[in-house]
Motif scaffolding. Structure first.
Motif, short mmCIF file in Angstrom:
data_model
loop_
_atom_site.label_atom_id
_atom_site.label_comp_id
_atom_site.label_asym_id
_atom_site.label_seq_id
_atom_site.Cartn_x
_atom_site.Cartn_y
_atom_site.Cartn_z
N MET A 36 0.82 -1.19 0.00
CA MET A 36 0.00 0.00 0.00
C MET A 36 0.87 1.26 0.00
SD MET A 36 -3.22 -0.49 -0.15
CE MET A 36 -4.36 -1.87 -0.09
N VAL A 37 0.49 2.22 -0.83
CA VAL A 37 1.23 3.46 -0.92
C VAL A 37 1.20 4.21 0.42
CG1 VAL A 37 1.36 5.70 -2.09
CG2 VAL A 37 0.81 3.64 -3.38
N SER A 38 0.10 4.09 1.16
CA SER A 38 -0.03 4.77 2.45
C SER A 38 1.11 4.39 3.38
CB SER A 38 -1.37 4.41 3.09
OG SER A 38 -1.50 3.00 3.21
N VAL A 39 1.38 3.10 3.48
CA VAL A 39 2.46 2.61 4.36
C VAL A 39 3.81 3.07 3.82
CG1 VAL A 39 3.59 0.55 5.28
CG2 VAL A 39 1.09 0.63 5.09
N VAL B 289 4.46 5.79 2.13
CA VAL B 289 4.62 7.23 2.36
C VAL B 289 5.07 7.52 3.79
CG1 VAL B 289 3.37 9.41 2.56
CG2 VAL B 289 3.08 8.00 0.52
N VAL B 290 4.33 6.99 4.78
CA VAL B 290 4.63 7.35 6.17
C VAL B 290 5.95 6.75 6.63
CG1 VAL B 290 2.20 7.69 6.78
CG2 VAL B 290 3.24 5.44 7.10
N THR B 291 6.27 5.54 6.20
CA THR B 291 7.54 4.95 6.62
C THR B 291 8.72 5.65 5.94
OG1 THR B 291 7.30 3.22 4.92
CG2 THR B 291 6.58 2.69 7.16
N TYR B 292 8.53 6.06 4.69
CA TYR B 292 9.60 6.74 3.94
C TYR B 292 9.88 8.12 4.51
CZ TYR B 292 11.84 9.03 -0.07
OH TYR B 292 12.67 9.74 -0.89
N TYR B 293 8.84 8.91 4.72
CA TYR B 293 9.04 10.30 5.13
C TYR B 293 9.29 10.45 6.64
CZ TYR B 293 7.91 12.25 0.56
OH TYR B 293 7.95 12.59 -0.77
N LEU B 294 8.77 9.53 7.44
CA LEU B 294 8.98 9.64 8.89
C LEU B 294 10.13 8.76 9.37
CD1 LEU B 294 5.27 9.74 10.15
CD2 LEU B 294 6.86 11.65 9.86
N GLY B 295 10.81 8.11 8.45
CA GLY B 295 12.00 7.34 8.79
C GLY B 295 11.73 6.12 9.66
N LEU B 296 10.64 5.42 9.37
CA LEU B 296 10.28 4.22 10.14
C LEU B 296 10.53 2.97 9.32
CD1 LEU B 296 6.83 5.51 11.46
CD2 LEU B 296 8.91 5.30 12.82
N SER B 297 10.83 1.89 9.99
CA SER B 297 10.92 0.60 9.30
C SER B 297 9.52 0.02 9.17
CB SER B 297 11.82 -0.36 10.07
OG SER B 297 11.21 -0.74 11.30
N TRP B 298 9.33 -0.82 8.15
CA TRP B 298 8.01 -1.42 7.96
C TRP B 298 7.64 -2.33 9.13
CZ3 TRP B 298 6.63 -6.64 7.28
CH2 TRP B 298 5.27 -6.84 7.01
N THR B 299 8.60 -3.08 9.66
CA THR B 299 8.31 -3.99 10.76
C THR B 299 7.86 -3.22 12.01
OG1 THR B 299 10.69 -3.99 11.24
CG2 THR B 299 9.81 -5.85 10.01
N GLU B 300 8.49 -2.07 12.25
CA GLU B 300 8.11 -1.25 13.40
C GLU B 300 6.69 -0.74 13.26
OE1 GLU B 300 9.64 2.81 15.71
OE2 GLU B 300 10.55 2.19 13.82
N VAL C 290 12.09 -1.95 2.31
CA VAL C 290 10.90 -2.64 1.80
C VAL C 290 10.31 -1.90 0.60
CG1 VAL C 290 8.54 -3.32 2.35
CG2 VAL C 290 10.36 -3.75 3.98
N LEU C 291 10.34 -0.57 0.67
CA LEU C 291 9.76 0.24 -0.39
C LEU C 291 10.49 0.03 -1.72
CD1 LEU C 291 7.53 2.25 -0.97
CD2 LEU C 291 9.08 4.10 -0.34
N ASP C 292 11.76 -0.32 -1.65
CA ASP C 292 12.52 -0.60 -2.87
C ASP C 292 12.31 -2.04 -3.35
OD1 ASP C 292 13.51 1.96 -2.73
OD2 ASP C 292 15.37 1.38 -1.72
N ALA C 293 12.10 -2.94 -2.40
CA ALA C 293 12.01 -4.36 -2.74
C ALA C 293 10.64 -4.76 -3.28
CB ALA C 293 12.34 -5.21 -1.50
N VAL C 294 9.57 -4.19 -2.74
CA VAL C 294 8.22 -4.63 -3.09
C VAL C 294 7.89 -4.44 -4.57
CG1 VAL C 294 5.76 -4.16 -2.73
CG2 VAL C 294 7.27 -4.44 -0.77
N PRO C 295 8.17 -3.27 -5.18
CA PRO C 295 7.82 -3.13 -6.61
C PRO C 295 8.52 -4.17 -7.49
CG PRO C 295 8.28 -0.99 -5.66
CD PRO C 295 8.69 -2.00 -4.63
#
Length: 386
Positions: A115-118, A120-131, A202-207
């Protein structure tokens, strides 16, 4: 950017800032190709036919199917699930199906790496997907339960009679269903492994994974000859539909770069902190409500959330990055199904042959309840970890 003396490099960065998010948007729907070319529609059709025969199941079957496939293939899941459940004209007993599908899709927005929502927030707020995901999954379960309660209250129980599915086969190909589940779980498992065991974002791997995985899937099914046709069909019929979304993403990325390269973020955070939101709950509710309100007016939640991610400083608001992320994703998830102008409601409007305003209106109660509850989540996290 001009008034802050931004150099040429920053302007270039603004133009390509959201390339990874655009790649996510464009390539995730490719995952849906094996459903068509792997002959899975038959087993899904039989599954829906067998279990769409009770008042509670009329909510849970479309909601869970849309959640499952929405987490894998984004908005492409909605037409698939709708056509599996409703053939031709919408039966009277299935009046709640469009709302159930939208609630199921909305619940996948809280955690899915597709999902783009996840992203966006993980990319801009510097969070890992697992967190982020461990809290997002909690919101997912919560959202599905609230949707079920609203279904109980909003739709008359007398409409929960068994639909006429006599013309559809009820024999479920267990082997084919198990095969589908294994391939889908493997896909999610690979993403989780990348997120937890490697340093690859994750954002780089998923696409890339979403683009390559269907090829491997069809190859393992012995459908190698169908692969070129599947990808050509996607390029000819699906990809051109994303022109507007690409332009919006580029514009939003440019806006985010402008906010990040200036002191606009500090000013916005100080402004929000100084207008009376001294209470954490009302601060979160105000941010969430603004996302929903702007979406209803026609501003896509992606633009609003991205602007907030780039400008709001969690520490200046008295929030942690994960708390702000949950509020922003909550605003995104609730606003996309209540605005008559989002792609989600427009897709469902076309499928159900109803006005997008009518489709959106059916989710008002659900959105209101979720907004009130999501705003309290940061406060609950503080209590839990104090």
């Amino acid at each position: 950017m001009a008034s802050n003396g931004a150099g040429l490099a920053i302007w270039k960065t603004g133009l390509i800032n959201n390339c990874n998010l655009i790649a996510l948007l464009l390539l995730v729907p490719v995952f849906g190709m094996p459903l068509k070319y792997g002959d899975y529609y038959g087993v899904l059709d039989s599954l829906a036919s067998r279990y769409m025969n009770g008042w509670h199941r009329i909510y849970w079957v479309p909601a869970l199917l849309t959640h499952f496939f929405g987490a894998l293939m984004n908005m492409g899941a909605m037409p698939v699930v709708y056509q599996l459940i409703v053939r031709g004209k919408l039966p009277q007993v299935f009046n709640s199906v469009p709302a159930s599908i939208l609630k199921g899709f909305s619940s996948s927005i809280y955690w899915s790496p597709n999902m783009v929502s996840v992203g966006v927030v993980t990319y801009y707020l510097g969070l890992s997907w697992t967190e982020f995901a461990r809290y997002g999954i909690f919101l997912t379960i919560f959202s599905l339960l609230v949707g079920w309660l609203v279904h109980i209250l909003f739709y008359n129980k007398s409409n929960g009679i068994t639909a006429d599915n006599s013309s559809r086969g009820n024999d479920i190909d267990t082997k084919k269903l198990l095969e589908l589940i294994i391939f889908c779980i493997t896909f999610i498992g690979i993403i989780i492994y990348i997120a937890t065991r490697t340093s690859i974002p994750v954002l780089d791997a998923v696409p890339l994974l979403a683009f390559v995985y269907p090829m491997l899937w069809l190859s393992m099914l012995g459908r190698v000859k169908a692969i070129p046709k599947a990808y050509l069909d996607y390029g000819d019929n699906i990809l051109p539909r994303f022109t507007s979304e690409i332009i919006i993403f580029m514009g939003a990325g440019f806006l985010a770069t402008a906010l990040l390269s200036s002191d606009a973020g500090d000013k916005m955070s100080m402004f929000i902190s100084g207008i009376g939101f001294h209470n954490e709950y009302f601060l979160c509710l105000g941010i969430l409500a603004s996302i929903v309100f702007l979406a209803v007016l026609g501003v896509t939640p992606m633009v609003t959330v991205m602007a907030y991610c780039a400008s709001l400083k969690p520490d200046m608001l008295g929030l942690t990055p994960i708390q702000l992320a949950l509020v922003l994703v909550g605003g995104w998830a609730t606003s996309v199904i209540i605005s008559p102008f989002t792609g989600v409601t427009l897709i469902m409007s076309g499928l159900a042959q109803k006005s997008s305003f009518e489709i959106a209106r059916a989710n008002w109660l659900f959105t209101g309840i979720m907004a009130l509850l999501i705003a309290a989540l940061p406060l609950l996290l503080n209590i839990f970890y104090s």
